[in-house]
Design an enzyme around this catalytic site. Structure first.
Site, short mmCIF file in Angstrom:
data_model
loop_
_atom_site.label_atom_id
_atom_site.label_comp_id
_atom_site.label_asym_id
_atom_site.label_seq_id
_atom_site.Cartn_x
_atom_site.Cartn_y
_atom_site.Cartn_z
CG ASP A 78 -7.21 7.04 -8.09
OD1 ASP A 78 -7.04 6.33 -9.12
OD2 ASP A 78 -8.19 7.82 -7.96
CG HIS A 105 -14.05 -0.89 -4.05
ND1 HIS A 105 -13.70 -1.39 -5.28
CD2 HIS A 105 -15.25 -1.47 -3.75
CE1 HIS A 105 -14.64 -2.23 -5.70
NE2 HIS A 105 -15.57 -2.30 -4.80
CB CYS A 124 -6.74 3.66 20.83
SG CYS A 124 -6.67 2.72 19.29
N GLY A 151 -13.73 2.26 -17.88
CA GLY A 151 -12.46 1.76 -17.39
C GLY A 151 -12.57 0.71 -16.32
CB THR A 152 -14.83 -1.01 -14.42
OG1 THR A 152 -14.86 -2.12 -13.52
CG2 THR A 152 -16.20 -0.83 -15.09
CB SER A 153 -12.32 -5.84 -15.76
OG SER A 153 -12.29 -5.84 -14.33
CE1 TYR A 189 -3.37 -3.00 0.70
CE2 TYR A 189 -4.33 -1.08 -0.37
CZ TYR A 189 -4.39 -2.42 -0.04
OH TYR A 189 -5.44 -3.19 -0.47
CG ASN A 213 -10.52 4.07 -9.93
OD1 ASN A 213 -10.59 2.85 -10.09
ND2 ASN A 213 -10.61 4.92 -10.93
C1 BV8 Z 1 -17.95 -8.70 -0.61
C2 BV8 Z 1 -9.97 -1.81 -2.80
C3 BV8 Z 1 -19.23 -9.76 1.07
C4 BV8 Z 1 -8.69 -2.36 -2.29
C5 BV8 Z 1 -11.05 -3.52 -4.19
C6 BV8 Z 1 -20.38 -12.31 -6.96
C7 BV8 Z 1 -19.80 -13.02 -7.95
C8 BV8 Z 1 -18.41 -13.36 -7.86
C9 BV8 Z 1 -17.61 -12.92 -6.77
C10 BV8 Z 1 -18.21 -12.20 -5.80
C11 BV8 Z 1 -19.58 -11.91 -5.88
N1 BV8 Z 1 -19.89 -11.18 -4.79
C12 BV8 Z 1 -18.76 -11.02 -4.01
C13 BV8 Z 1 -17.73 -11.65 -4.62
C14 BV8 Z 1 -16.37 -11.68 -4.12
C15 BV8 Z 1 -15.55 -10.43 -4.49
C16 BV8 Z 1 -15.40 -10.34 -5.98
O1 BV8 Z 1 -16.12 -9.64 -6.66
N2 BV8 Z 1 -14.38 -11.08 -6.47
C17 BV8 Z 1 -14.07 -11.01 -7.92
C18 BV8 Z 1 -12.55 -10.98 -8.04
C19 BV8 Z 1 -14.64 -12.17 -8.66
N3 BV8 Z 1 -16.16 -9.20 -3.98
C20 BV8 Z 1 -15.84 -8.84 -2.70
O2 BV8 Z 1 -15.09 -9.46 -1.99
C21 BV8 Z 1 -16.51 -7.57 -2.19
N4 BV8 Z 1 -16.99 -7.78 -0.85
O3 BV8 Z 1 -18.49 -9.32 -1.48
O4 BV8 Z 1 -18.21 -8.81 0.73
C22 BV8 Z 1 -19.81 -9.24 2.30
C23 BV8 Z 1 -21.09 -8.70 2.22
C24 BV8 Z 1 -21.68 -8.25 3.41
C25 BV8 Z 1 -20.97 -8.32 4.62
C26 BV8 Z 1 -19.66 -8.83 4.64
C27 BV8 Z 1 -19.05 -9.27 3.46
C28 BV8 Z 1 -15.48 -6.41 -2.06
C29 BV8 Z 1 -14.82 -6.11 -3.35
C30 BV8 Z 1 -13.88 -4.88 -3.18
C31 BV8 Z 1 -12.42 -5.30 -3.14
N5 BV8 Z 1 -11.57 -4.10 -3.12
N6 BV8 Z 1 -10.28 -2.40 -4.11
C32 BV8 Z 1 -7.49 -1.90 -3.09
O5 BV8 Z 1 -7.66 -1.20 -4.11
O6 BV8 Z 1 -6.40 -2.24 -2.66
S1 BV8 Z 1 -11.42 -4.18 -5.73
C33 BV8 Z 1 -10.24 -3.51 -6.81
O7 BV8 Z 1 -10.26 -4.37 -7.91
C34 BV8 Z 1 -10.58 -2.16 -7.38
O8 BV8 Z 1 -11.14 -1.28 -6.46
C35 BV8 Z 1 -11.58 -2.52 -8.48
O9 BV8 Z 1 -12.85 -2.61 -7.97
C36 BV8 Z 1 -11.18 -3.92 -8.85
C37 BV8 Z 1 -10.46 -3.88 -10.14
O10 BV8 Z 1 -11.40 -3.80 -11.13
P1 BV8 Z 1 -11.29 -2.62 -12.22
O11 BV8 Z 1 -11.27 -1.31 -11.54
O12 BV8 Z 1 -12.32 -2.92 -13.19
O13 BV8 Z 1 -9.80 -2.80 -12.80
P2 BV8 Z 1 -9.20 -3.99 -13.69
O14 BV8 Z 1 -7.76 -3.88 -13.52
O15 BV8 Z 1 -9.89 -5.26 -13.40
O16 BV8 Z 1 -9.64 -3.59 -15.20
C38 BV8 Z 1 -9.23 -2.38 -15.75
C39 BV8 Z 1 -10.13 -2.14 -16.96
O17 BV8 Z 1 -9.79 -0.88 -17.52
C40 BV8 Z 1 -9.93 -3.19 -18.06
O18 BV8 Z 1 -11.21 -3.59 -18.56
C41 BV8 Z 1 -9.14 -2.43 -19.14
O19 BV8 Z 1 -9.50 -2.87 -20.44
C42 BV8 Z 1 -9.61 -1.01 -18.92
N7 BV8 Z 1 -8.66 0.05 -19.30
C43 BV8 Z 1 -7.29 0.01 -19.25
N8 BV8 Z 1 -6.79 1.24 -19.63
C44 BV8 Z 1 -7.86 2.04 -19.90
C45 BV8 Z 1 -9.06 1.28 -19.67
N9 BV8 Z 1 -10.29 1.80 -19.84
C46 BV8 Z 1 -10.38 3.12 -20.26
N10 BV8 Z 1 -9.27 3.90 -20.46
C47 BV8 Z 1 -8.01 3.40 -20.31
N11 BV8 Z 1 -6.95 4.19 -20.52
#
Ligand code: BV8
Length: 253
Positions: free
Chosen positions: A113, A128, A159, A196-198, A76, A111
């Protein structure tokens, strides 16, 4: 349209601009791609070089922090340094401009950031959390750091409890305020922008599905296809830092 690669998309830009010009409420969901042109690696790309041997689940989970807080904190701190040196890009500024151009815009970001806020976007829903804030693991509130350097890992000034980044880790719930406000906006909007999200991480990715069910016009801005693409009404295949300024200009006309 300055950027030649966007010219073939002209008809799509026109219909997207039309939808935004007539919109009553626009809901926007952004992901790591919107910050890529600011030099911040996308989430999956953040596991490059030094961190490539880790999976997101190994670093961004409460279990990982429990097991090895030093490694999690150094990941981080590395990302924080990248973010401190970064500037919002033209895409961030265009979204701030769009908020001034349409009757109502709700901006939900995955994001951590803070670049949307630095570009002037008001009331950003930090779905997030925010990487630049510390949270006390004892009081579960945003906290200041004790300046007692002997502590090694960052400690709460109030604390002495261990601090963690104020982000939502995998397996953790989305904070109530952003979760409820984002769900209400996805229900109410008539135009939904997914930028910009997958569309892989839930419940964030479910917001577009809500908008689709409510017959909102769904526009995806992404250079690559995603799970949402087959369901979206308009696909603008390009970089958000290039597409959004052109789109805003066309909305203005
Ligand atoms: C929860 C913070 C339960 C930390 C992050 C249903 C189905 C399957 C799985 C699940 C489900 N429900 C829950 C889950 C589990 C899990 C999940 O979704 N897993 C995934 C991997 C399958 N979800 C969770 O755990 C969530 N919590 O469910 O809790 C609960 C409920 C009640 C009570 C208690 C518990 C929490 C999820 C949040 C995790 N934290 N971030 C940190 O940042 O360090 S997630 C993190 O990854 C980011 O914040 C973001 O959300 C994610 C990344 O995704 P993207 O932002 O889309 O980025 P990525 O790299 O994937 O893609 C980039 C995209 O941009 C690409 O498409 C690319 O083509 C495009 N791109 C590139 N360049 C450009 C562009 N687009 C435009 N312009 C450009 N220049």
């Amino acid at each position: 349209m300055q950027d030649a690669s966007l010219i073939p998309l002209a008809p799509l830009f026109a219909s997207a601009a039309e939808a935004l010009r007539n919109a009553r409420h626009v809901c926007v969901l952004t992901g790591a791609g919107t910050s890529a042109e600011s030099g911040i690696p996308t989430f999956r790309d953040a596991l490059t070089g030094l961190w490539s041997k880790f999976r997101p689940e190994e670093l961004a989970t409460p279990e990982a922090f429990e097991r090895d807080p030093e490694t999690v904190w150094s990941w981080y701190e590395w990302r924080r340094e990248l973010i401190r040196q970064a500037q919002p890009n033209a895409g961030h500024f265009a979204l701030a401009g769009l908020a001034r151009r349409v009757p109502r815009l709700t901006l939900v970001t995955q994001n951590v950031d803070g670049l949307h806020q630095r570009a002037g976007s008001p009331h950003v829903l930090e779905y997030h959390g925010n990487i630049l804030r510390d949270r006390c693991t004892v009081e579960q509130i945003v906290a200041d750091r004790s300046d007692d350097a002997r502590a090694g890992l960052p400690r709460c000034a109030a604390c002495g409890g261990l601090l963690r980044p104020d982000v939502v880790w995998f397996g953790e719930a989305i904070p109530d305020e952003p979760m409820l406000s984002a769900a209400a906006a996805a229900e109410d909007c008539d135009t939904f922008l997914s930028i910009g999200t997958s569309s892989l991480v839930y419940p964030a990715a479910g917001l577009a599905e809500v908008a689709l069910r409510r017959r909102a016009t769904v526009i995806e801005i992404n250079p690559n296809a995603t799970d949402l693409s087959p369901h979206a009404d308009i696909l603008l295949r390009g970089l958000s830092g290039q597409v959004l300024p052109v789109l805003l200009q066309q909305v203005g006309q």
